[in-house]
Motif scaffolding. Structure first.
Motif, PDB file in Angstrom:
ATOM      1  N   SER A 189       0.849  -1.213   0.000  1.00 48.08           N
ATOM      2  CA  SER A 189       0.000   0.000   0.000  1.00 48.08           C
ATOM      3  C   SER A 189       0.873   1.248   0.000  1.00 48.08           C
ATOM      4  O   SER A 189       1.454   1.614   1.026  1.00 48.08           O
ATOM      5  CB  SER A 189      -0.919  -0.007   1.224  1.00 48.08           C
ATOM      6  OG  SER A 189      -1.629   1.229   1.294  1.00 48.08           O
ATOM      7  N   SER A 190       0.947   1.881  -1.159  1.00 46.40           N
ATOM      8  CA  SER A 190       1.765   3.110  -1.263  1.00 46.40           C
ATOM      9  C   SER A 190       1.149   4.236  -0.446  1.00 46.40           C
ATOM     10  O   SER A 190       1.846   5.051   0.153  1.00 46.40           O
ATOM     11  CB  SER A 190       1.907   3.526  -2.731  1.00 46.40           C
ATOM     12  OG  SER A 190       0.622   3.646  -3.329  1.00 46.40           O
ATOM     13  N   GLN A 191      -0.187   4.276  -0.392  1.00 49.21           N
ATOM     14  CA  GLN A 191      -0.906   5.336   0.345  1.00 49.21           C
ATOM     15  C   GLN A 191      -0.547   5.285   1.835  1.00 49.21           C
ATOM     16  O   GLN A 191      -0.227   6.300   2.444  1.00 49.21           O
ATOM     17  CB  GLN A 191      -2.400   5.147   0.144  1.00 49.21           C
ATOM     18  CG  GLN A 191      -3.252   6.244   0.799  1.00 49.21           C
ATOM     19  CD  GLN A 191      -4.742   5.948   0.656  1.00 49.21           C
ATOM     20  OE1 GLN A 191      -5.142   5.103  -0.151  1.00 49.21           O
ATOM     21  NE2 GLN A 191      -5.566   6.620   1.434  1.00 49.21           N
ATOM     22  N   LEU A 192      -0.604   4.079   2.396  1.00 51.26           N
ATOM     23  CA  LEU A 192      -0.309   3.895   3.826  1.00 51.26           C
ATOM     24  C   LEU A 192       1.174   4.183   4.124  1.00 51.26           C
ATOM     25  O   LEU A 192       1.510   4.771   5.155  1.00 51.26           O
ATOM     26  CB  LEU A 192      -0.665   2.457   4.218  1.00 51.26           C
ATOM     27  CG  LEU A 192      -0.925   2.157   5.693  1.00 51.26           C
ATOM     28  CD1 LEU A 192      -1.964   3.079   6.277  1.00 51.26           C
ATOM     29  CD2 LEU A 192      -1.364   0.696   5.855  1.00 51.26           C
ATOM     30  N   THR A 193       2.054   3.789   3.212  1.00 47.12           N
ATOM     31  CA  THR A 193       3.498   3.968   3.418  1.00 47.12           C
ATOM     32  C   THR A 193       3.881   5.441   3.378  1.00 47.12           C
ATOM     33  O   THR A 193       4.704   5.904   4.182  1.00 47.12           O
ATOM     34  CB  THR A 193       4.297   3.179   2.363  1.00 47.12           C
ATOM     35  OG1 THR A 193       3.845   1.828   2.367  1.00 47.12           O
ATOM     36  CG2 THR A 193       5.788   3.209   2.650  1.00 47.12           C
ATOM     37  N   LEU A 194       3.290   6.200   2.462  1.00 47.97           N
ATOM     38  CA  LEU A 194       3.555   7.650   2.398  1.00 47.97           C
ATOM     39  C   LEU A 194       3.090   8.327   3.683  1.00 47.97           C
ATOM     40  O   LEU A 194       3.734   9.255   4.175  1.00 47.97           O
ATOM     41  CB  LEU A 194       2.841   8.270   1.190  1.00 47.97           C
ATOM     42  CG  LEU A 194       3.466   7.955  -0.176  1.00 47.97           C
ATOM     43  CD1 LEU A 194       2.528   8.378  -1.309  1.00 47.97           C
ATOM     44  CD2 LEU A 194       4.817   8.635  -0.324  1.00 47.97           C
ATOM     45  N   PHE A 195       2.002   7.810   4.251  1.00 45.25           N
ATOM     46  CA  PHE A 195       1.498   8.346   5.509  1.00 45.25           C
ATOM     47  C   PHE A 195       2.512   8.129   6.639  1.00 45.25           C
ATOM     48  O   PHE A 195       2.706   8.998   7.483  1.00 45.25           O
ATOM     49  CB  PHE A 195       0.163   7.658   5.835  1.00 45.25           C
ATOM     50  CG  PHE A 195      -0.507   8.180   7.079  1.00 45.25           C
ATOM     51  CD1 PHE A 195      -1.126   9.418   7.093  1.00 45.25           C
ATOM     52  CD2 PHE A 195      -0.504   7.438   8.250  1.00 45.25           C
ATOM     53  CE1 PHE A 195      -1.739   9.905   8.240  1.00 45.25           C
ATOM     54  CE2 PHE A 195      -1.108   7.910   9.403  1.00 45.25           C
ATOM     55  CZ  PHE A 195      -1.732   9.149   9.405  1.00 45.25           C
ATOM     56  N   VAL A 196       3.183   6.944   6.615  1.00 39.45           N
ATOM     57  CA  VAL A 196       4.207   6.624   7.631  1.00 39.45           C
ATOM     58  C   VAL A 196       5.367   7.607   7.547  1.00 39.45           C
ATOM     59  O   VAL A 196       5.902   8.069   8.565  1.00 39.45           O
ATOM     60  CB  VAL A 196       4.732   5.178   7.439  1.00 39.45           C
ATOM     61  CG1 VAL A 196       5.913   4.902   8.366  1.00 39.45           C
ATOM     62  CG2 VAL A 196       3.631   4.169   7.696  1.00 39.45           C
TER      63      VAL A 196
END
Length: 607
Positions: A189-196
């Motif tokens: 999940s690129s979306q979740l990783t960018l959030f991290v």
């Protein structure tokens, strides 16, 4: 990192181990990531979420890697089930076990190879330090505490070894683990990783603020350690005086004050260092908590992420915590090791002012004379020798006499080139000693000092310093010339008897005769005797004097004398006062003059 660039040169002989360590760490990071990913198909089997897929998926490029890998796993599980294998779950468990086994196997290999690198660097730095210490001039150590030098070669080097390993973790092992994990997280999940990634710089900033003062505190700890080691060394060396003056409490208090400072500095350092792990773990858990909230929204509300993948993702996110903690601890260790490296490199980078010239000549014989030509010298500000000129012809003995501080011992230090002249020059057979190699110059000279410098070893090994390959017969002959064989032959093990620390198991006179025997065994053409009998009682002095006369036969000698009775037969007596020659001649002529020498003799006769 500046200091470690210089330390890295010690790793060159062990670069193969470094390469093998890096390769092992790459596989460690790879299988560490795959170990977490391998949980996904097992979770799908457990929750019966495996999509039935009978057509083998086709690779369509890196952009669809996530879908390809997920479909391939589903296809693999489906095929196993269609073949009648009911033990798909067992197979998945075995897969997970294999991944973790491979991860730990390569982790062990990485540590195995780094051990040879670490200990090799440790050994080579210590050897280089010891070599440097023995080659630096005496002037370098005149203001330094012995304990501080010992601390640098022991605890500081040990600190560098620990930090050196930390750097390899800092630049290879843990970053690779984080890199592989983040790539996998992006695929899930690129979306979740960018959030991290929004929270990682904040965590990094907080951790770096804690470690800023570590180097300063570490430097204080290491300096204080050197100080109390010095107190130990001085106490052991001066126990007779300490006990004789009932000064145990004075030195005890000195040691307590030093260990109290060490205690306080160590507490500050370790408390800051210990703050690294809980801080990084708390910040990591904070990020995990935010992930649980944000990822939970994606699983439950948006339905944009599978529950099994989210569990694996959370495992991967937690998987970053361990290397992140290791990096924060390693960065602290590097800061702490930086202070140790600075102290070690201070010695290693010190250039010796008494180094051999690039074109220095080797001299193997002595045929004419030693000349001191208008020699002036100062240790600090004031001249202790002023335009001093004498000639010592081959086969002759020249005695230097005068009150303490007149510059007699300085001449011995200059001829042996423990120090270099401030002006003028010293020549042997017309060649300036600064144009000769120190090794070949000192090979021509035998030295007997006022204080007998002996080592905690056998008589034989103490004498072999003079001539490394001497036979037992040569050693015994040297002992006879030095008037020492009479007492050595009745010792329990003869020449193989251990004489204790600084030779304390034998008397002062016996120690001095062993020093003379060592010089005799070397058999050099030039002898320098620096007040060799001044610390002895009358009986010992008589025995030592006979030994000196035996040794000086047919040799060129410079004799620095405190007791004038020992130099009456010298070919030339030079009387010094405040670094200048005030009288010169034979004993009888100087007595007849009734000048400075006559007064010195009268004073000693009266005493």
């Amino acid at each position: 990192m500046n200091y470690f660039k210089q330390i890295l040169r010690f790793a060159k002989p062990y670069k193969n181990y470094a390469v093998l360590n890096i390769i092992s760490n790459i596989f460690y990071a790879l299988f560490g990531t795959l170990a977490m990913v391998s949980l996904f198909p097992m979770l799908n089997v457990l929750f019966d979420k495996t999509k039935q897929l009978n057509i083998k998926p086709v690779w369509t490029g890196i952009s669809n890697a996530k879908d390809y890998l997920e479909n391939y796993l589903n296809y693999f599980v489906t095929q196993k089930a269609n073949d009648g294998h009911d033990d798909v779950l067992i197979f998945m468990v075995v897969l997970v076990i294999c991944m973790f086994l491979l991860k730990n196997f390569f982790g062990y290999l990485a540590m195995y190879f780094i051990t040879f690198l670490r200990n090799g660097v440790l050994k080579d730095i210590r050897n280089e330090l010891f070599k440097k210490i023995t080659h630096l001039p005496l002037s370098f150590f005149s203001d330094k505490r012995k304990g501080d030098t010992i601390a640098r070669i022991t605890t500081d080097v040990q600190e560098i070894q620990g930090s050196f390993l930390s750097i390899l973790e800092l630049i290879v092992k843990e970053p690779l683990m984080i890199l592989f994990t983040i790539i996998t997280m992006f695929l899930i999940s690129s979306q979740l990783t960018l959030f991290v990634f929004i929270f990682i710089p904040v965590s990094g900033f907080i951790i770096s603020r804690i470690g800023k003062s570590l180097k300063k505190h570490s430097d204080k700890v290491q300096t204080e350690q050197g100080h109390f080691l010095s107190i130990i060394e001085e106490t052991l060396g001066g126990l007779k005086v300490i006990k004789g003056f009932n000064a145990e409490d004075i030195f005890g208090q000195k040691f307590k004050d030093s260990t109290l400072r060490f205690y306080k500095f160590s507490n500050k350092l370790l408390n800051r260092q210990n703050l690294a792990s809980p801080t990084s773990e708390f910040l990591g858990i904070l990020v995990i908590a935010i992930l649980l909230w944000y990822g939970g929204q994606m699983v439950l509300n948006e339905k944009s992420l599978e529950a099994g993948l989210f569990i694996v993702y959370m495992g991967l996110a937690y998987n970053i915590l361990t290397p992140a903690k290791a990096i924060s601890k390693a960065s602290y260790s590097v800061k702490k090791g930086n202070a140790a490296a600075e102290r070690v490199l201070e010695i290693l980078n010190t250039s010796s002012p008494i180094a051999d010239k690039p074109n220095a000549k080797t001299k193997t014989d002595f045929s004419k004379a030693i000349n001191l030509n208008k020699v002036s010298f100062k240790y600090e500000d004031d001249l202790v020798l002023k335009e001093f000129t004498i000639e010592v012809p081959k086969g002759k003995s020249v005695a230097l006499v005068g009150q303490s501080g007149s510059g007699k011992s300085t001449i011995a230090n200059l001829v042996t080139r423990f120090y270099d002249v401030t002006s003028g020059n010293i020549t042997i057979d017309g060649k300036d000693i600064r144009d000769l190699t120190k090794h070949s110059l000192r090979n021509l000279i035998g030295l007997v000092t006022q204080k007998s410098i002996l080592f905690n070893d056998t008589i034989k090994n103490n004498l072999l310093i003079g001539k490394e390959n001497a036979t037992d017969e040569e050693i015994i002959e040297a002992l006879k010339i030095a008037n020492a064989w009479e007492f050595v032959k009745i010792l329990p093990k003869g020449i193989n008897t251990n004489i204790g620390d600084s030779g304390d198991k034998v008397s002062g006179g016996q120690q001095q005769r062993l020093s003379i025997a060592r010089a005799v065994l070397k058999n050099p053409p030039i002898m320098i005797l620096d007040e060799a009998t001044s610390a002895l009682d009358t009986e010992s002095e008589r025995l030592v004097q006979v030994a000196l006369e035996n040794m000086m036969k047919n040799r060129t000698s410079i004799v620095i004398a405190h007791r004038l009775s020992t130099i009456q037969n010298a070919d030339e007596i030079v009387v010094l006062n405040k670094g200048e020659i005030v009288e010169q001649g034979k004993h009888k002529d100087l007595i007849d003059k009734k000048g400075v020498y006559y007064k010195l003799v009268e004073m000693q006769s009266f005493g």
